[in-house]
Design a protein around this motif. Sequence first.
Motif, PDB file in Angstrom:
ATOM      1  N   LEU A 195       0.887  -1.282   0.099  1.00 28.00           N
ATOM      2  CA  LEU A 195       0.062   0.159  -0.012  1.00 28.00           C
ATOM      3  C   LEU A 195       0.798   1.093  -0.074  1.00 28.00           C
ATOM      4  CD1 LEU A 195      -2.270  -1.252   2.605  1.00 28.00           C
ATOM      5  CD2 LEU A 195      -3.139  -0.691   0.274  1.00 28.00           C
ATOM      6  N   GLU A 196       0.791   1.950  -0.930  1.00 25.09           N
ATOM      7  CA  GLU A 196       1.557   3.251  -1.155  1.00 25.09           C
ATOM      8  C   GLU A 196       0.546   4.500  -1.097  1.00 25.09           C
ATOM      9  OE1 GLU A 196       4.666   5.529  -3.964  1.00 25.09           O
ATOM     10  OE2 GLU A 196       3.913   3.486  -4.663  1.00 25.09           O
ATOM     11  N   ARG A 197       1.033   5.379  -0.222  1.00 22.96           N
ATOM     12  CA  ARG A 197       0.338   6.681  -0.356  1.00 22.96           C
ATOM     13  C   ARG A 197       0.657   7.607  -1.133  1.00 22.96           C
ATOM     14  NH1 ARG A 197      -0.030   9.728   5.294  1.00 22.96           N
ATOM     15  NH2 ARG A 197       2.293   9.638   4.848  1.00 22.96           N
ATOM     16  N   THR A 198      -0.062   7.994  -2.195  1.00 23.64           N
ATOM     17  CA  THR A 198       0.642   9.168  -3.350  1.00 23.64           C
ATOM     18  C   THR A 198      -0.178  10.428  -3.285  1.00 23.64           C
ATOM     19  OG1 THR A 198      -1.076   8.076  -4.923  1.00 23.64           O
ATOM     20  CG2 THR A 198       0.861   6.893  -4.476  1.00 23.64           C
ATOM     21  N   SER A 199       0.127  11.355  -4.331  1.00 19.39           N
ATOM     22  CA  SER A 199      -0.826  12.493  -4.267  1.00 19.39           C
ATOM     23  C   SER A 199      -2.078  12.254  -4.492  1.00 19.39           C
ATOM     24  CB  SER A 199      -0.018  13.505  -5.230  1.00 19.39           C
ATOM     25  OG  SER A 199      -0.023  12.895  -6.376  1.00 19.39           O
ATOM     26  N   LYS A 200      -2.288  10.919  -5.168  1.00 14.71           N
ATOM     27  CA  LYS A 200      -3.840  10.828  -5.640  1.00 14.71           C
ATOM     28  C   LYS A 200      -4.530  10.043  -4.481  1.00 14.71           C
ATOM     29  CE  LYS A 200      -2.560  10.981 -10.496  1.00 14.71           C
ATOM     30  NZ  LYS A 200      -2.290  10.121 -11.916  1.00 14.71           N
ATOM     31  N   GLY A 201      -3.799   9.604  -3.692  1.00 17.74           N
ATOM     32  CA  GLY A 201      -4.466   8.566  -2.778  1.00 17.74           C
ATOM     33  C   GLY A 201      -3.577   7.421  -2.372  1.00 17.74           C
ATOM     34  N   ILE A 202      -4.232   6.537  -1.828  1.00 15.94           N
ATOM     35  CA  ILE A 202      -3.664   5.311  -1.437  1.00 15.94           C
ATOM     36  C   ILE A 202      -3.716   4.291  -2.375  1.00 15.94           C
ATOM     37  CG2 ILE A 202      -3.482   3.320   0.126  1.00 15.94           C
ATOM     38  CD1 ILE A 202      -4.435   5.340   2.332  1.00 15.94           C
ATOM     39  N   VAL A 203      -2.547   3.848  -3.032  1.00 11.75           N
ATOM     40  CA  VAL A 203      -2.730   2.804  -4.121  1.00 11.75           C
ATOM     41  C   VAL A 203      -2.466   1.332  -3.558  1.00 11.75           C
ATOM     42  CG1 VAL A 203      -1.420   2.120  -6.511  1.00 11.75           C
ATOM     43  CG2 VAL A 203      -1.902   4.518  -5.765  1.00 11.75           C
ATOM     44  N   LEU A 204      -3.098   0.514  -4.009  1.00 10.96           N
ATOM     45  CA  LEU A 204      -3.067  -0.993  -3.695  1.00 10.96           C
ATOM     46  C   LEU A 204      -2.174  -1.550  -4.835  1.00 10.96           C
ATOM     47  CD1 LEU A 204      -5.424  -3.348  -1.841  1.00 10.96           C
ATOM     48  CD2 LEU A 204      -4.594  -3.878  -4.122  1.00 10.96           C
ATOM     49  N   ARG A 205      -1.151  -2.611  -4.198  1.00 12.70           N
ATOM     50  CA  ARG A 205      -0.593  -3.552  -5.475  1.00 12.70           C
ATOM     51  C   ARG A 205      -0.575  -4.782  -4.908  1.00 12.70           C
ATOM     52  NH1 ARG A 205       2.750   0.935  -5.310  1.00 12.70           N
ATOM     53  NH2 ARG A 205       2.666   2.470  -7.080  1.00 12.70           N
ATOM     54  N   ASP A 206      -0.959  -5.771  -5.695  1.00 12.51           N
ATOM     55  CA  ASP A 206      -0.754  -7.093  -5.344  1.00 12.51           C
ATOM     56  C   ASP A 206       0.728  -7.398  -5.662  1.00 12.51           C
ATOM     57  OD1 ASP A 206      -2.316  -9.969  -4.752  1.00 12.51           O
ATOM     58  OD2 ASP A 206      -0.751 -10.313  -6.143  1.00 12.51           O
ATOM     59  N   LEU A 207       1.235  -8.267  -4.841  1.00 12.91           N
ATOM     60  CA  LEU A 207       2.922  -8.581  -4.947  1.00 12.91           C
ATOM     61  C   LEU A 207       3.036 -10.027  -5.711  1.00 12.91           C
ATOM     62  CD1 LEU A 207       4.291  -6.858  -1.857  1.00 12.91           C
ATOM     63  CD2 LEU A 207       4.050  -5.940  -4.020  1.00 12.91           C
ATOM     64  N   GLY A 208       1.865 -10.442  -6.309  1.00  8.17           N
ATOM     65  CA  GLY A 208       1.905 -11.998  -6.991  1.00  8.17           C
ATOM     66  C   GLY A 208       1.592 -12.818  -5.980  1.00  8.17           C
ATOM     67  N   SER A 209       0.880 -12.543  -4.985  1.00 12.49           N
ATOM     68  CA  SER A 209      -0.043 -13.390  -4.153  1.00 12.49           C
ATOM     69  C   SER A 209      -0.565 -14.745  -4.703  1.00 12.49           C
ATOM     70  CB  SER A 209      -1.041 -12.781  -3.083  1.00 12.49           C
ATOM     71  OG  SER A 209      -2.147 -12.427  -4.008  1.00 12.49           O
ATOM     72  N   ARG A 210      -0.516 -15.592  -3.890  1.00 14.35           N
ATOM     73  CA  ARG A 210      -0.795 -17.325  -4.506  1.00 14.35           C
ATOM     74  C   ARG A 210      -2.537 -17.123  -4.474  1.00 14.35           C
ATOM     75  NH1 ARG A 210       1.255 -18.335   0.677  1.00 14.35           N
ATOM     76  NH2 ARG A 210      -0.293 -19.114   1.961  1.00 14.35           N
ATOM     77  N   ASN A 211      -3.099 -16.567  -3.601  1.00 14.45           N
ATOM     78  CA  ASN A 211      -4.419 -16.500  -3.603  1.00 14.45           C
ATOM     79  C   ASN A 211      -5.244 -15.301  -3.945  1.00 14.45           C
ATOM     80  OD1 ASN A 211      -4.688 -19.151  -2.538  1.00 14.45           O
ATOM     81  ND2 ASN A 211      -4.365 -18.537  -0.428  1.00 14.45           N
ATOM     82  N   GLY A 212      -4.495 -14.209  -4.437  1.00 16.28           N
ATOM     83  CA  GLY A 212      -5.020 -13.089  -5.035  1.00 16.28           C
ATOM     84  C   GLY A 212      -5.353 -11.949  -3.924  1.00 16.28           C
ATOM     85  N   THR A 213      -5.842 -10.850  -4.447  1.00 15.62           N
ATOM     86  CA  THR A 213      -6.634  -9.814  -3.815  1.00 15.62           C
ATOM     87  C   THR A 213      -7.709  -9.087  -4.405  1.00 15.62           C
ATOM     88  OG1 THR A 213      -4.073  -9.095  -2.800  1.00 15.62           O
ATOM     89  CG2 THR A 213      -5.736  -7.320  -2.683  1.00 15.62           C
ATOM     90  N   PHE A 214      -8.556  -9.057  -3.465  1.00 18.50           N
ATOM     91  CA  PHE A 214     -10.028  -8.655  -3.858  1.00 18.50           C
ATOM     92  C   PHE A 214     -10.461  -7.451  -3.193  1.00 18.50           C
ATOM     93  CE2 PHE A 214      -9.437 -13.123  -4.311  1.00 18.50           C
ATOM     94  CZ  PHE A 214     -10.052 -13.448  -5.412  1.00 18.50           C
ATOM     95  N   LEU A 215     -11.138  -6.456  -3.942  1.00 18.85           N
ATOM     96  CA  LEU A 215     -11.522  -5.259  -3.809  1.00 18.85           C
ATOM     97  C   LEU A 215     -13.257  -5.100  -4.317  1.00 18.85           C
ATOM     98  CD1 LEU A 215     -10.977  -2.193  -2.695  1.00 18.85           C
ATOM     99  CD2 LEU A 215     -10.584  -1.758  -4.954  1.00 18.85           C
ATOM    100  N   GLU A 216     -14.111  -5.146  -3.246  1.00 18.51           N
ATOM    101  CA  GLU A 216     -15.513  -5.081  -3.673  1.00 18.51           C
ATOM    102  C   GLU A 216     -15.832  -6.350  -4.471  1.00 18.51           C
ATOM    103  OE1 GLU A 216     -17.801  -3.259  -2.458  1.00 18.51           O
ATOM    104  OE2 GLU A 216     -15.985  -2.025  -1.362  1.00 18.51           O
ATOM    105  N   GLY A 217     -14.971  -7.745  -4.170  1.00 21.59           N
ATOM    106  CA  GLY A 217     -15.531  -8.960  -4.929  1.00 21.59           C
ATOM    107  C   GLY A 217     -14.811  -9.214  -6.145  1.00 21.59           C
ATOM    108  N   HIS A 218     -13.942  -8.192  -6.510  1.00 20.08           N
ATOM    109  CA  HIS A 218     -13.297  -8.151  -7.700  1.00 20.08           C
ATOM    110  C   HIS A 218     -11.906  -8.530  -7.498  1.00 20.08           C
ATOM    111  CE1 HIS A 218     -16.957  -7.269  -9.940  1.00 20.08           C
ATOM    112  NE2 HIS A 218     -17.003  -6.289  -9.155  1.00 20.08           N
ATOM    113  N   GLN A 219     -11.170  -9.421  -8.350  1.00 19.61           N
ATOM    114  CA  GLN A 219      -9.593  -9.525  -7.985  1.00 19.61           C
ATOM    115  C   GLN A 219      -8.808  -8.428  -8.677  1.00 19.61           C
ATOM    116  OE1 GLN A 219      -8.157 -13.336  -8.968  1.00 19.61           O
ATOM    117  NE2 GLN A 219      -6.360 -13.035  -8.407  1.00 19.61           N
TER     118      GLN A 219
END
Length: 463
Positions: A72-96
């Motif tokens: 999670l990176e705080r930028t001038s536009k807001g907080i950016v989330l990045r998946d780092l190649g996880s085995r089970n994925g990352t989901f936001l509002e039910g969407h990977q």
Amino acid sequence: MIDNRPEVTQTVQSPEGRSTRIQVRDWTVEVVAGPDKGKKVTTQDALLRVGSDVASDLVLSDQTVSRRHIELERTSKGIVLRDLGSRNGTFLEGHQVMQALLQPGDKVMVGKTKLAIKQEARATEVEVMGGADAFGALVAASEKMRVVFAQLRGIAREDMNLLLEGETGTGKELAARAVHEHSRRRHGPFKVVDCNLITEEKAERELFGGLRSNGEDEDKGAKGVFEAAQGGTLFLDEVGELPLSLQPKLLRVLESREVPSLDGATVPVDVRVIASTHRNLEEDVRQGRFRADLYYRLAVARVRLPPLRTRREDIPALAQSLLRGLKSSFELTPQTLALFEGYDWPGNVRELRNVLERGALMQETGNVSWLDFMAQPETKPEGQQQPTTSVAALVTGMPYHEAKDRVVADFERLYFAEVMRVSNFDMKTAEQHTGLSMQSLYRLLKKNGLRLKDLKNAEGLDK
């Protein structure tokens, strides 16, 4: 929870008297569902990692969470989330998702764990130098690093212990030296102890001096590093690697400000201690791997150095500064800088320096592809002598942990760059060639900053 601490303004005047105010807000990542419910981290840092690895900023016990799951990176536009190649994925509002800009109220699922990310309403104001800035040997133009410089300058004026945190290669030792040089102890010695290398058998004598525990006479009168640093600064590099059995002895010296002498009495020591770590020492304390009382004694002040991938705007100034130090005649063209700024730099500033060093060593060969220095095997042009660029030649003179990081990082980049070429840049073929899963292959390519487009077009980037 809203942070109700009062706002604080730290003022740092530039030599020209120019300064600017920057508001820095705390932000929190909290586990709202899952095995670690209630666990949270609050920080002002620009970057936060979540995973099961003990080096993560938020360490999760959820077995469905990868070691390095998200960033999670705080930028001038807001907080950016990045998946780092996880085995089970990352989901936001039910969407990977692989990357997303988070909105207020968003909840993130990693494995069986749900996270809430929020930024606090109140801010701390830091007054920093305008434009490009330098602190000791550290150079930066980014807001992130100018805030760090302001913090370090303020801490340097106070004679307190300091814990420097950050990934390998971010410049923690340079920061420690700069704090020493800007402190009232600048005329005293600056001594370094690499806690990666210290052994339990010799640690007491090396750190504190006095008689050897086995009663031998050899070197019995040698001073320990605390006495050698008298009136100056002692830098404990990678203090998280210090064996647990040695930690009470270090704590005792920090509390008493005394070391044992040969006659059984004690010798007062006047030393400022700066420690560094790439680990999450708070998690190590929770897991019983690091003493809580020692942690609080070392971390009177804490500063995190951000990784290079989160402050790419610093790359031009850093590269120019490093080249001046190498006395190299290389010209950094816009195409070269674009290549540098598109690379993830897993080894951070140390890796950038190493790339520039390799470029300086190879300029006699006529090879001008910077991607060759970053990710490809070095070849000898027909009829030309190759400069000595063996691993042994390149790492001789480096500290052990720096040389090891260099060799491992170089191996991964060289290996995967060559595999992709041999596989004609086909991921399925590369998967079969390496024996790695597709997910692991993608993760390792991303970790080493290798993008297929760059690899395919490498020959044209510097022309």
